[in-house]
Design a protein around this motif. Structure first.
Motif, PDB file in Angstrom:
ATOM      1  N   CYS A 184       0.847  -1.202   0.000  1.00 49.74           N
ATOM      2  CA  CYS A 184       0.000   0.000   0.000  1.00 49.74           C
ATOM      3  C   CYS A 184       0.883   1.254   0.000  1.00 49.74           C
ATOM      4  O   CYS A 184       0.500   2.294  -0.534  1.00 49.74           O
ATOM      5  CB  CYS A 184      -0.881  -0.048   1.246  1.00 49.74           C
ATOM      6  SG  CYS A 184      -2.160   1.172   1.297  1.00 49.74           S
ATOM      7  N   SER A 185       2.075   1.129   0.584  1.00 42.97           N
ATOM      8  CA  SER A 185       2.983   2.287   0.644  1.00 42.97           C
ATOM      9  C   SER A 185       3.297   2.790  -0.759  1.00 42.97           C
ATOM     10  O   SER A 185       3.248   3.994  -1.021  1.00 42.97           O
ATOM     11  CB  SER A 185       4.305   1.917   1.318  1.00 42.97           C
ATOM     12  OG  SER A 185       4.077   1.249   2.513  1.00 42.97           O
ATOM     13  N   ILE A 188       0.284   4.529  -2.335  1.00 43.60           N
ATOM     14  CA  ILE A 188       0.067   5.908  -1.849  1.00 43.60           C
ATOM     15  C   ILE A 188       1.084   6.855  -2.491  1.00 43.60           C
ATOM     16  O   ILE A 188       0.747   7.950  -2.946  1.00 43.60           O
ATOM     17  CB  ILE A 188       0.170   5.954  -0.307  1.00 43.60           C
ATOM     18  CG1 ILE A 188      -0.974   5.159   0.318  1.00 43.60           C
ATOM     19  CG2 ILE A 188       0.146   7.391   0.213  1.00 43.60           C
ATOM     20  CD1 ILE A 188      -0.830   4.930   1.807  1.00 43.60           C
ATOM     21  N   SER A 209      -1.799   7.572  10.306  1.00 50.97           N
ATOM     22  CA  SER A 209      -0.665   6.655  10.376  1.00 50.97           C
ATOM     23  C   SER A 209       0.620   7.279   9.834  1.00 50.97           C
ATOM     24  O   SER A 209       0.603   7.982   8.818  1.00 50.97           O
ATOM     25  CB  SER A 209      -1.024   5.429   9.541  1.00 50.97           C
ATOM     26  OG  SER A 209       0.114   4.784   9.090  1.00 50.97           O
ATOM     27  N   ARG A 214       5.088   9.402   6.288  1.00 53.36           N
ATOM     28  CA  ARG A 214       6.457   9.242   5.746  1.00 53.36           C
ATOM     29  C   ARG A 214       6.452   9.442   4.230  1.00 53.36           C
ATOM     30  O   ARG A 214       7.398   9.989   3.668  1.00 53.36           O
ATOM     31  CB  ARG A 214       7.044   7.892   6.144  1.00 53.36           C
ATOM     32  CG  ARG A 214       6.388   6.748   5.455  1.00 53.36           C
ATOM     33  CD  ARG A 214       6.969   5.395   5.778  1.00 53.36           C
ATOM     34  NE  ARG A 214       6.192   4.426   5.020  1.00 53.36           N
ATOM     35  CZ  ARG A 214       5.968   3.183   5.354  1.00 53.36           C
ATOM     36  NH1 ARG A 214       6.502   2.703   6.445  1.00 53.36           N
ATOM     37  NH2 ARG A 214       5.244   2.384   4.605  1.00 53.36           N
ATOM     38  N   ASN A 259      -5.865   4.050  10.963  1.00 56.56           N
ATOM     39  CA  ASN A 259      -4.724   3.753  11.836  1.00 56.56           C
ATOM     40  C   ASN A 259      -4.208   5.096  12.312  1.00 56.56           C
ATOM     41  O   ASN A 259      -3.766   5.883  11.474  1.00 56.56           O
ATOM     42  CB  ASN A 259      -3.669   3.002  11.000  1.00 56.56           C
ATOM     43  CG  ASN A 259      -2.350   2.849  11.723  1.00 56.56           C
ATOM     44  OD1 ASN A 259      -2.171   3.331  12.826  1.00 56.56           O
ATOM     45  ND2 ASN A 259      -1.393   2.194  11.068  1.00 56.56           N
ATOM     46  N   ASN A 287      -7.184   5.211   1.505  1.00 61.05           N
ATOM     47  CA  ASN A 287      -6.443   4.039   1.979  1.00 61.05           C
ATOM     48  C   ASN A 287      -7.425   3.098   2.687  1.00 61.05           C
ATOM     49  O   ASN A 287      -7.991   3.439   3.716  1.00 61.05           O
ATOM     50  CB  ASN A 287      -5.340   4.524   2.936  1.00 61.05           C
ATOM     51  CG  ASN A 287      -4.490   3.407   3.484  1.00 61.05           C
ATOM     52  OD1 ASN A 287      -4.864   2.243   3.420  1.00 61.05           O
ATOM     53  ND2 ASN A 287      -3.337   3.759   4.043  1.00 61.05           N
ATOM     54  N   PHE A 290      -7.322  -1.614   5.961  1.00 58.38           N
ATOM     55  CA  PHE A 290      -7.963  -2.414   7.014  1.00 58.38           C
ATOM     56  C   PHE A 290      -9.413  -2.789   6.653  1.00 58.38           C
ATOM     57  O   PHE A 290     -10.124  -3.340   7.485  1.00 58.38           O
ATOM     58  CB  PHE A 290      -7.971  -1.639   8.342  1.00 58.38           C
ATOM     59  CG  PHE A 290      -6.622  -1.534   8.996  1.00 58.38           C
ATOM     60  CD1 PHE A 290      -6.133  -2.569   9.774  1.00 58.38           C
ATOM     61  CD2 PHE A 290      -5.841  -0.407   8.833  1.00 58.38           C
ATOM     62  CE1 PHE A 290      -4.887  -2.488  10.377  1.00 58.38           C
ATOM     63  CE2 PHE A 290      -4.585  -0.307   9.432  1.00 58.38           C
ATOM     64  CZ  PHE A 290      -4.116  -1.361  10.211  1.00 58.38           C
ATOM     65  N   LYS A 320      -2.191  -6.508   5.911  1.00 60.11           N
ATOM     66  CA  LYS A 320      -2.792  -6.619   7.246  1.00 60.11           C
ATOM     67  C   LYS A 320      -3.493  -7.945   7.469  1.00 60.11           C
ATOM     68  O   LYS A 320      -3.847  -8.269   8.605  1.00 60.11           O
ATOM     69  CB  LYS A 320      -3.799  -5.472   7.482  1.00 60.11           C
ATOM     70  CG  LYS A 320      -3.183  -4.092   7.405  1.00 60.11           C
ATOM     71  CD  LYS A 320      -2.114  -3.894   8.453  1.00 60.11           C
ATOM     72  CE  LYS A 320      -1.356  -2.602   8.201  1.00 60.11           C
ATOM     73  NZ  LYS A 320      -0.141  -2.502   9.007  1.00 60.11           N
ATOM     74  N   ARG A 327       4.869  -8.046  -0.044  1.00 57.58           N
ATOM     75  CA  ARG A 327       4.829  -6.705  -0.635  1.00 57.58           C
ATOM     76  C   ARG A 327       3.903  -6.625  -1.858  1.00 57.58           C
ATOM     77  O   ARG A 327       4.323  -6.248  -2.952  1.00 57.58           O
ATOM     78  CB  ARG A 327       6.250  -6.196  -1.012  1.00 57.58           C
ATOM     79  CG  ARG A 327       7.294  -6.304   0.068  1.00 57.58           C
ATOM     80  CD  ARG A 327       6.921  -5.608   1.374  1.00 57.58           C
ATOM     81  NE  ARG A 327       6.628  -4.197   1.227  1.00 57.58           N
ATOM     82  CZ  ARG A 327       5.532  -3.634   1.743  1.00 57.58           C
ATOM     83  NH1 ARG A 327       4.642  -4.334   2.434  1.00 57.58           N
ATOM     84  NH2 ARG A 327       5.324  -2.354   1.593  1.00 57.58           N
TER      85      ARG A 327
HETATM   86  C1  PLP Z   1      -2.675   2.775   7.351  1.00 58.67           C
HETATM   87  C2  PLP Z   1      -1.535   2.086   6.692  1.00 58.67           C
HETATM   88  N1  PLP Z   1      -1.224   2.395   5.428  1.00 58.67           N
HETATM   89  C3  PLP Z   1      -0.198   1.798   4.802  1.00 58.67           C
HETATM   90  C4  PLP Z   1       0.587   0.866   5.421  1.00 58.67           C
HETATM   91  C5  PLP Z   1       1.716   0.233   4.674  1.00 58.67           C
HETATM   92  O1  PLP Z   1       1.210  -0.872   3.978  1.00 58.67           O
HETATM   93  P1  PLP Z   1       2.123  -1.848   3.128  1.00 58.67           P
HETATM   94  O2  PLP Z   1       2.891  -2.681   4.090  1.00 58.67           O
HETATM   95  O3  PLP Z   1       1.147  -2.647   2.329  1.00 58.67           O
HETATM   96  O4  PLP Z   1       3.007  -1.021   2.277  1.00 58.67           O
HETATM   97  C6  PLP Z   1       0.307   0.504   6.734  1.00 58.67           C
HETATM   98  C7  PLP Z   1       1.132  -0.488   7.427  1.00 58.67           C
HETATM   99  O5  PLP Z   1       1.250  -0.512   8.649  1.00 58.67           O
HETATM  100  C8  PLP Z   1      -0.783   1.131   7.390  1.00 58.67           C
HETATM  101  O6  PLP Z   1      -1.109   0.837   8.656  1.00 58.67           O
END
Ligand code: PLP
Length: 475
Positions: A184-185, A188, A209, A214, A259, A287, A290, A320, A327
């Motif tokens: 997901c990182s 985004i 989160s 970041r 989160n 996002n 969850f 999750k 990944r």
């Molecule tokens: C809200 C949220 N977005 C993104 C991520 C990152 O996700 P990924 O590991 O799929 O890159 C996390 C991981 O803890 C998260 O809690």
């Protein structure tokens, strides 16, 4: 109050069940004796037990599950008050929490610690062997193909499975509207790169989160934190005011089970959000990582389900609930698809092929839904158990959220607590928590911590007790 209290038989049963719940004989999520069992046990009529159970249900202690019996609710009456709606400042800020993130990250893999903070799922619940077997079997089956590049969009078999699942979230998309990403990182980051340039302003939930923060920091973006309700998510009146007063280049929200809050934007409010952003042509990065871990009867929808203009980029991953280390994530980028596909190609060509195929096969086998049902039940119970223990050992002024999904608890401690000091003291006792500072660009959450209920155990319970003792020394 003793459970024998009460003039009538049904009152005595009510008091008895409450007593057994409060003292842990029946824990949140457990079934209680059936009406028939209770009537035999207490030597009363079925009608008397039913009357007692109806009262317990009305008071919020238990819930009837059709054809299955009565269960203890995950959130009990008299639980802690919740944190208030957040009230962050009204000016956009640059994000600068890199050092804090790296400090907390450096402890994530330390096996000496009891990890109460990090948002990892419970790997004991995940079908790791099955997935790994899929990897090997598929590798054998397709031979040289397995080490060949995937395409930037990702493997079609996986996109088909994701498209099918999205129907339940209210989205009818075809596989070619989905781009597979490295978690997901990456989804985004690609979305932010597609619609923002350095210095632009992104409206976000507050708290949010640090996984999102970041990405924003790395791209040199400014953040405008929007007041967020602990149960119903980003305040739309505040978002509207912000849009009317300053230039907002994009909006980013964790719509289902934020989160760290666990908040979930109600479906009717999701429509309002899509309409508001649509009116001002503001792209939304949604996002939903969850989204599958809900404790309600049905899956909450996504904002994208209401988007008529293609402005919403829906991001998620299997991190999750299946395999964070593989990944594999995705984005449904709407009108920004060509740009996202290009950015994916220029940043990493494509996501690794075999993990995509192993997940696709797992989903196609029909094993994902039973797994999710089990995870949801256990996480709901764990969150309730964690809340009860926090209530027992933390100071009276403590407030906690009431998540209806996910596995995270956001805890507001009394004002005298500095969560960084608490973090350092807890580390000395081999306990890791996540300090509130990491969830805001403006250091709004000094006296908050995030706790993770996914790995709930006796050891974790002892650690929470120890945290309570440390907190009492910080006064
Ligand atoms: C809200 C949220 N977005 C993104 C991520 C990152 O996700 P990924 O590991 O799929 O890159 C996390 C991981 O803890 C998260 O809690």
């Amino acid at each position: 109050m003793g459970w024998q209290e009460g003039k009538y038989k049904y009152e005595q049963i009510v008091h008895k069940v409450i007593h057994l719940i409060e003292y842990g004989t029946f824990r949140p999520g457990n079934s209680i004796p059936s009406v028939r069992q209770m009537s035999i046990q207490e030597k009363v009529s079925i009608t008397t037990v039913l009357q007692a159970y109806y009262i317990l249900e009305a008071q919020g202690y238990i819930k009837a599950h059709p054809k299955s019996g009565f269960y203890v609710n995950s959130i009990l009456p008299g639980d802690y008050p919740e944190p208030d709606v957040s009230s962050p400042g009204s000016d956009p800020t640059r994000v600068s929490i890199r050092e804090l993130i790296m400090m907390v990250l450096s402890e994530h893999l330390n096996t000496r610690l009891v990890h109460l903070g990090v948002a990892y799922p419970n790997t004991k619940l995940l079908p790791t062997e099955k997935l790994n077997r899929n990897l090997v079997r598929i590798g054998h089956r397709i031979g040289g193909e397995s080490v060949q590049y995937s395409i930037p969009l990702g493997e079609e078999s996986l996109r088909v499975q994701i498209a099918r699942r999205l129907l339940e979230a209210g989205c009818a998309v075809v596989p070619d509207e989905i781009v597979i990403t490295s978690g997901c990182s990456e989804a985004i980051t690609l979305c932010l790169r597609a619609v923002c340039s350095p210095g632009n302003t992104v409206a976000v939930d507050s708290p949010i989160s640090f996984d999102a923060l970041r990405c924003l920091e790395a791209l040199g973006l400014r953040v405008l934190e929007i007041p967020t309700h602990p149960r119903t998510g980003m305040r739309l009146d505040a978002l509207r005011r912000a849009i009317e007063h300053q230039k907002i280049d994009a909006c980013l929200t964790i719509s289902n089970f934020n989160n760290p809050l666990g908040s979930c934007i109600p479906d009717e409010k999701k429509k309002e959000m899509a309409d508001l952003l649509g009116k001002y042509e503001i792209p939304l990065i949604e996002n939903d990582i969850f989204g599958e871990i809900y404790f309600t009867e049905t899956r909450p929808r996504v904002v994208k389900a209401y988007d008529r203009k293609g402005l919403t980029m829906l991001c998620s991953s299997f991190s999750k609930d299946l395999c964070p280390g593989y990944r594999v994530g995705w984005v449904v980028p709407g009108r920004f698809k060509e740009e996202i596909e290009w950015l994916k190609y220029t940043s990493s060509v494509a996501t690794t092929k075999l993990p995509q195929l192993a997940i696709a096969e797992f989903l196609a086998s029909g094993s994902y839904d039973p797994l999710l049902r089990r995870i949801r039940k256990i996480y709901a119970q764990n969150l309730s158990a964690l809340s009860v223990v926090v209530k027992r050992y933390f100071p009276d002024e403590t407030r906690v959220t009431r998540p209806s999904g996910g596995f995270l608890l956001w805890v507001q401690l009394p004002d005298f607590v500095d969560s960084l000091k608490l973090y350092r003291s807890a580390l000395q006792k081999n306990i890791a928590i996540t300090p509130g500072y990491l969830f805001s660009a403006t250091q709004n959450y000094k006296n908050f911590i995030r706790l993770n209920a996914a790995n709930w155990s006796e050891e974790a319970e002892e650690a929470v007790k120890c945290l309570g003792e440390i907190i009492s020394t910080l006064k």
